[in-house]
Design a protein around this motif. Structure first.
Motif, short mmCIF file in Angstrom:
data_model
loop_
_atom_site.label_atom_id
_atom_site.label_comp_id
_atom_site.label_asym_id
_atom_site.label_seq_id
_atom_site.Cartn_x
_atom_site.Cartn_y
_atom_site.Cartn_z
N ASN A 135 59.83 47.16 41.39
CA ASN A 135 58.45 46.69 41.41
C ASN A 135 58.47 45.18 41.48
N LEU A 136 57.31 44.58 41.73
CA LEU A 136 57.19 43.12 41.77
C LEU A 136 55.92 42.71 41.04
N PHE A 137 56.03 41.68 40.22
CA PHE A 137 54.88 41.21 39.45
C PHE A 137 54.84 39.69 39.48
N ALA A 138 53.66 39.13 39.69
CA ALA A 138 53.50 37.68 39.72
C ALA A 138 52.12 37.33 39.18
N THR A 139 51.97 36.09 38.74
CA THR A 139 50.71 35.62 38.17
C THR A 139 50.30 34.31 38.81
N VAL A 140 49.02 34.24 39.17
CA VAL A 140 48.41 32.99 39.62
C VAL A 140 47.43 32.58 38.53
N GLY A 141 47.63 31.40 37.96
CA GLY A 141 46.75 30.95 36.89
C GLY A 141 47.41 31.08 35.53
N PRO A 142 46.61 30.90 34.46
CA PRO A 142 47.16 30.86 33.09
C PRO A 142 47.52 32.24 32.55
N LYS A 143 48.81 32.58 32.57
CA LYS A 143 49.22 33.93 32.20
C LYS A 143 49.02 34.23 30.72
N GLU A 144 48.77 33.19 29.91
CA GLU A 144 48.57 33.41 28.47
C GLU A 144 47.15 33.87 28.16
N LEU A 145 46.30 33.99 29.18
CA LEU A 145 44.94 34.46 29.00
C LEU A 145 44.75 35.80 29.72
N PRO A 146 43.80 36.62 29.27
CA PRO A 146 43.56 37.89 29.96
C PRO A 146 42.89 37.68 31.32
N GLY A 147 43.34 38.43 32.30
CA GLY A 147 42.78 38.29 33.64
C GLY A 147 42.71 39.63 34.35
N TYR A 148 42.91 39.60 35.65
CA TYR A 148 42.75 40.81 36.47
C TYR A 148 44.01 41.06 37.30
N VAL A 149 44.30 42.33 37.51
CA VAL A 149 45.46 42.76 38.28
C VAL A 149 45.02 43.24 39.65
N LEU A 150 45.69 42.76 40.69
CA LEU A 150 45.54 43.31 42.03
C LEU A 150 46.77 44.16 42.29
N SER A 151 46.56 45.48 42.38
CA SER A 151 47.69 46.41 42.38
C SER A 151 47.75 47.20 43.68
N GLY A 152 48.96 47.33 44.21
CA GLY A 152 49.17 48.15 45.40
C GLY A 152 50.61 48.59 45.49
N HIS A 153 50.88 49.55 46.34
CA HIS A 153 52.25 50.06 46.49
C HIS A 153 52.85 49.63 47.82
N MET A 154 54.15 49.36 47.79
CA MET A 154 54.87 48.89 48.98
C MET A 154 55.45 50.02 49.81
N ASP A 155 55.53 51.21 49.26
CA ASP A 155 56.13 52.32 50.00
C ASP A 155 55.12 52.98 50.92
N VAL A 156 55.62 53.68 51.91
CA VAL A 156 54.80 54.42 52.86
C VAL A 156 55.39 55.82 53.04
N VAL A 157 54.58 56.72 53.57
CA VAL A 157 55.10 58.05 53.89
C VAL A 157 55.92 57.95 55.18
N PRO A 158 56.81 58.92 55.44
CA PRO A 158 57.58 58.89 56.69
C PRO A 158 56.66 58.93 57.91
N ALA A 159 57.17 58.44 59.03
CA ALA A 159 56.38 58.41 60.27
C ALA A 159 56.93 59.44 61.25
N ASN A 160 56.98 60.69 60.82
CA ASN A 160 57.58 61.74 61.63
C ASN A 160 56.56 62.56 62.41
N GLU A 161 55.29 62.20 62.30
CA GLU A 161 54.27 63.00 62.97
C GLU A 161 54.36 62.84 64.49
N ASP A 162 54.04 63.91 65.21
CA ASP A 162 53.90 63.81 66.66
C ASP A 162 52.63 63.02 66.97
N GLY A 163 52.65 62.31 68.09
CA GLY A 163 51.43 61.65 68.53
C GLY A 163 51.44 60.14 68.46
#
Length: 374
Positions: free
Chosen positions: A51-79
């Motif tokens: 996983n990867l985690f980083a902070t912009v701004g003062p990490k000693e204060l409560p803030g907001y998380v922007l969360s997403g995943h880096m993995d993808v499903v396989p690309a085996n579909e026809d078309g």
């Protein structure tokens, strides 16, 4: 870099679920470093994923998380009409595996970093990119467990799964498991000398069907479609030929739970039915494939109100697909879904996201930055 340029770089990494992801994590880390942001790479127990985690701004204060995943499903579909791991632009559409689910969101987050870093943030904005979400949210629990050492408890987490940039307050929980039953092979003319694994599995399948029917009778939660928990048999494999007693049989089961119900618990009657087969001489292996809790954010929650302010649209009550949001909520962090693109384009050939959808996401994240600086 613009979001489309970053998306081109991210799509080029074939970060298929269940495979090593060091290349894409290193690229994101180095990009953030160039923006003056230090990112923590958090290896998972697999040893080849992080996983990867980083902070912009003062990490000693409560803030907001922007969360997403880096993995993808396989690309085996026809078309596919182009290389799924090479971004292709055509008439305002950006095609590629993960363009919508969900590297488009990751690209916008990274593109906005320089602007966020230039703001006098009074509350931090955290970046939480995970692995193996597509295998049942396997990576993010390890990152959530380490949040206390990485930052103050966040005020909320925004999970950027494709939602058309309309916030979503709830989804069902899910659990999945694989059952393997092993018997004894032989010629079909002598069933008395073998143990038919397919026949034995049928008892377990009957239990699963009965549980599915029972769940359809409630309890109910009207925001979902259907408004009750569900259970299904998803796959079934067994036997070699019609004149051979099947030595083994394998089935996969899935349960989806409304709020307040443990999805893994819904599979327990099926597991117990399988265990009873051991008394008849069969070998039984039960393997949990995935499990994550439901998300249920109250209509009046501050995070829901914030997202309505940022997007200009009232949050949607619930959706049928699942995300990592329930795991953040389970850890005591309010969570909500809001990201660019449409879920109906995900996991299909010629997956794409619109340039205008990336821009809409950028506007919302920049508005979040302004909120955190006010």
């Amino acid at each position: 870099m613009q979001a489309a340029e970053i998306l081109e770089a991210l799509v080029a990494f074939p970060s298929v679920v269940g495979t090593p992801n060091d290349s894409i994590v290193a690229w994101v880390r180095d990009y953030l470093r160039r923006q003056g942001i230090t990112a923590a790479m958090l290896p998972g127990p697999e040893g080849d994923r992080a996983n990867l985690f980083a902070t912009v701004g003062p990490k000693e204060l409560p803030g907001y998380v922007l969360s997403g995943h880096m993995d993808v499903v396989p690309a085996n579909e026809d078309g596919w009409t182009s290389d799924p791991f090479r971004l292709r632009a055509d008439a305002g559409r950006l095609y590629g595996r993960g363009a919508t689910d969900m590297k488009g969101f990751l690209a916008v987050v990274l593109a906005v970093i320089p602007k966020l870093a230039a703001l006098p943030l009074r509350r931090p904005i955290h970046i939480a990119f995970s692995y193996d979400e597509e295998a049942g949210c396997r990576g993010v629990p390890h990152m959530i467990a380490r949040l206390p050492e990485l930052c103050e408890r966040p005020l909320g987490a925004i999970i950027g799964e494709p939602s058309g940039m309309r916030a979503i307050r709830a989804h069902k929980g899910k659990a999945a498991a694989r059952l393997t039953v092993r018997g004894r092979s032989g010629h079909s003319s002598r069933p008395d000398q073998g143990l038919n694994a397919v026949h034995a599995m049928s008892d377990v399948l009957g239990q699963a069907v009965a549980e599915a029917a029972r769940l359809s009778r409630g309890p109910f939660e009207a925001t979902f479609e259907p408004p009750y928990s569900s259970l299904q048999i998803g796959t079934l494999r067994g036997g070699q030929a019609v004149n051979i007693i099947p030595e083994s049989c394998e089935a996969e089961f899935e349960a989806r739970a409304i709020s307040g119900i443990d999805p893994a618990g819904l599979l327990e009657p099926v597991r117990q039915a399988a265990e009873r087969l051991t008394g008849r001489g069969f070998g039984v292996e039960w393997q949990e494939l995935s499990a994550y809790p439901a998300l249920s954010l109250a209509e009046g929650a501050p995070l829901a109100a914030l997202l309505e302010e940022l997007t200009g649209v009232e949050p949607l009550a619930a959706v049928s697909y699942g995300t990592e949001a329930g795991l953040f909520q389970q850890a005591g962090i309010d969570a909500i879904i809001c990201g660019p693109g449409e879920i109906g384009r995900a996991h299909k050939a010629n997956e794409y996201i619109l340039v205008e959808e990336l821009e809409a996401c950028r506007a919302v994240i920049e508005a979040l930055g302004a909120h955190c600086a006010s």
